[in-house]
Scaffold this motif. Sequence first.
Motif, PDB file in Angstrom:
ATOM      1  N   GLN A   9       0.963  -1.096   0.049  1.00  0.00           N
ATOM      2  CA  GLN A   9       0.018   0.093   0.034  1.00  0.00           C
ATOM      3  C   GLN A   9       1.109   1.431  -0.048  1.00  0.00           C
ATOM      4  N   ALA A  10       0.259   2.211  -0.410  1.00  0.00           N
ATOM      5  CA  ALA A  10       0.909   3.672  -0.425  1.00  0.00           C
ATOM      6  C   ALA A  10       1.590   4.054   0.834  1.00  0.00           C
ATOM      7  N   ASP A  11       1.168   3.728   1.920  1.00  0.00           N
ATOM      8  CA  ASP A  11       1.770   4.108   3.171  1.00  0.00           C
ATOM      9  C   ASP A  11       3.015   3.522   3.459  1.00  0.00           C
ATOM     10  N   GLN A  12       3.579   2.356   2.696  1.00  0.00           N
ATOM     11  CA  GLN A  12       4.920   1.784   2.665  1.00  0.00           C
ATOM     12  C   GLN A  12       5.584   2.386   1.586  1.00  0.00           C
ATOM     13  N   TRP A  13       5.317   2.314   0.355  1.00  0.00           N
ATOM     14  CA  TRP A  13       5.839   2.652  -0.679  1.00  0.00           C
ATOM     15  C   TRP A  13       5.157   3.883  -1.186  1.00  0.00           C
ATOM     16  N   ASP A  14       4.950   4.961  -0.732  1.00  0.00           N
ATOM     17  CA  ASP A  14       4.450   6.248  -0.970  1.00  0.00           C
ATOM     18  C   ASP A  14       4.985   6.805  -2.407  1.00  0.00           C
ATOM     19  N   TRP A  15       4.128   6.833  -3.380  1.00  0.00           N
ATOM     20  CA  TRP A  15       4.669   7.306  -4.682  1.00  0.00           C
ATOM     21  C   TRP A  15       3.565   8.129  -5.188  1.00  0.00           C
ATOM     22  N   LYS A  50      19.604   6.024  -6.795  1.00  0.00           N
ATOM     23  CA  LYS A  50      20.931   5.666  -5.794  1.00  0.00           C
ATOM     24  C   LYS A  50      20.744   4.935  -4.799  1.00  0.00           C
ATOM     25  N   THR A  51      21.649   4.296  -4.182  1.00  0.00           N
ATOM     26  CA  THR A  51      21.631   3.826  -2.828  1.00  0.00           C
ATOM     27  C   THR A  51      22.625   4.553  -1.886  1.00  0.00           C
ATOM     28  N   MET A  52      22.207   4.576  -0.913  1.00  0.00           N
ATOM     29  CA  MET A  52      22.792   5.312   0.459  1.00  0.00           C
ATOM     30  C   MET A  52      22.760   4.153   1.508  1.00  0.00           C
ATOM     31  N   GLY A  53      23.878   3.348   1.796  1.00  0.00           N
ATOM     32  CA  GLY A  53      23.564   2.428   2.736  1.00  0.00           C
ATOM     33  C   GLY A  53      22.482   1.191   2.252  1.00  0.00           C
ATOM     34  N   ASP A  54      21.441   1.182   3.165  1.00  0.00           N
ATOM     35  CA  ASP A  54      20.375   0.176   2.716  1.00  0.00           C
ATOM     36  C   ASP A  54      19.159   0.988   2.486  1.00  0.00           C
ATOM     37  N   GLN A  55      19.427   2.283   2.060  1.00  0.00           N
ATOM     38  CA  GLN A  55      18.283   3.084   1.342  1.00  0.00           C
ATOM     39  C   GLN A  55      18.380   3.463   0.129  1.00  0.00           C
ATOM     40  N   LEU A  56      17.179   3.121  -0.482  1.00  0.00           N
ATOM     41  CA  LEU A  56      17.106   3.670  -2.002  1.00  0.00           C
ATOM     42  C   LEU A  56      16.451   5.163  -2.108  1.00  0.00           C
ATOM     43  N   VAL A  57      17.374   5.953  -2.826  1.00  0.00           N
ATOM     44  CA  VAL A  57      16.906   7.301  -2.975  1.00  0.00           C
ATOM     45  C   VAL A  57      16.693   7.607  -4.438  1.00  0.00           C
ATOM     46  N   ILE A  58      15.339   7.983  -4.497  1.00  0.00           N
ATOM     47  CA  ILE A  58      14.884   8.493  -6.015  1.00  0.00           C
ATOM     48  C   ILE A  58      14.554   9.850  -5.926  1.00  0.00           C
ATOM     49  N   HIS A  59      15.348  10.588  -6.915  1.00  0.00           N
ATOM     50  CA  HIS A  59      15.004  12.080  -7.140  1.00  0.00           C
ATOM     51  C   HIS A  59      14.630  12.130  -8.597  1.00  0.00           C
ATOM     52  N   CYS A  60      13.250  12.727  -8.887  1.00  0.00           N
ATOM     53  CA  CYS A  60      12.864  13.072 -10.312  1.00  0.00           C
ATOM     54  C   CYS A  60      12.453  14.506 -10.351  1.00  0.00           C
ATOM     55  N   THR A  79      12.937   8.387  -0.339  1.00  0.00           N
ATOM     56  CA  THR A  79      13.756   7.440   0.066  1.00  0.00           C
ATOM     57  C   THR A  79      13.133   6.217   0.793  1.00  0.00           C
ATOM     58  N   TYR A  80      13.452   4.893   0.493  1.00  0.00           N
ATOM     59  CA  TYR A  80      12.794   3.746   0.950  1.00  0.00           C
ATOM     60  C   TYR A  80      13.975   2.776   1.511  1.00  0.00           C
ATOM     61  N   ARG A  81      13.612   2.292   2.482  1.00  0.00           N
ATOM     62  CA  ARG A  81      14.463   1.091   2.973  1.00  0.00           C
ATOM     63  C   ARG A  81      14.221  -0.130   2.274  1.00  0.00           C
ATOM     64  N   LEU A  82      15.410  -0.579   1.635  1.00  0.00           N
ATOM     65  CA  LEU A  82      15.518  -1.561   0.891  1.00  0.00           C
ATOM     66  C   LEU A  82      15.485  -2.985   2.016  1.00  0.00           C
ATOM     67  N   PRO A  83      14.985  -4.253   1.520  1.00  0.00           N
ATOM     68  CA  PRO A  83      14.908  -5.236   2.388  1.00  0.00           C
ATOM     69  C   PRO A  83      16.424  -5.735   2.499  1.00  0.00           C
ATOM     70  N   LYS A  84      16.765  -6.377   3.909  1.00  0.00           N
ATOM     71  CA  LYS A  84      18.204  -6.578   4.070  1.00  0.00           C
ATOM     72  C   LYS A  84      19.018  -7.601   3.102  1.00  0.00           C
ATOM     73  N   ASP A  85      18.348  -8.418   2.420  1.00  0.00           N
ATOM     74  CA  ASP A  85      19.096  -9.388   1.519  1.00  0.00           C
ATOM     75  C   ASP A  85      19.079  -8.653   0.027  1.00  0.00           C
ATOM     76  N   VAL A  86      19.094  -7.596  -0.228  1.00  0.00           N
ATOM     77  CA  VAL A  86      19.074  -7.010  -1.466  1.00  0.00           C
ATOM     78  C   VAL A  86      20.547  -6.583  -1.737  1.00  0.00           C
ATOM     79  N   ASP A  87      21.179  -7.103  -2.903  1.00  0.00           N
ATOM     80  CA  ASP A  87      22.594  -6.689  -3.278  1.00  0.00           C
ATOM     81  C   ASP A  87      22.391  -5.438  -3.726  1.00  0.00           C
ATOM     82  N   THR A  88      22.749  -4.266  -2.918  1.00  0.00           N
ATOM     83  CA  THR A  88      22.627  -3.005  -3.375  1.00  0.00           C
ATOM     84  C   THR A  88      23.781  -2.610  -4.601  1.00  0.00           C
ATOM     85  N   LYS A  89      24.575  -3.191  -4.749  1.00  0.00           N
ATOM     86  CA  LYS A  89      25.690  -3.017  -5.935  1.00  0.00           C
ATOM     87  C   LYS A  89      25.226  -3.621  -7.257  1.00  0.00           C
ATOM     88  N   SER A  90      23.975  -4.308  -7.268  1.00  0.00           N
ATOM     89  CA  SER A  90      23.156  -4.941  -8.555  1.00  0.00           C
ATOM     90  C   SER A  90      22.168  -4.086  -9.063  1.00  0.00           C
TER      91      SER A  90
END
Length: 109
Positions: A9-15, A50-60, A79-90
Amino acid sequence: MEGQNIEVQADQWDWPMQHNDGIVLVTNTDEKFEVGLEATFFSPKEIEVKTMGDQLVIHCMHEEKNDRFGTVKREINRTYRLPKDVDTKSLRSQLSPNGTLIINAAKKH
């Protein structure tokens, strides 16, 4: 536990641009993480992901533009927190022909 597709739902991934009732489809399986976000009003050069640590940062953003209705300027910062098992380098992003910003990444093994 098997991987699964999760509608979040939008309250978790508010777009704010999401047209389908604010629901963002997040695919989070054992093999990959993927999210699709509505970005119809932006060109690829106006989107930064881009990523910053375990955060996904989107700027449009696009600067003021004149259209038949007047002047418009759009900007989204999220800015969204990515799941812990995501390979941010990929992590990769692309804008689909229908204007969906698709962000995906492999999982850590």
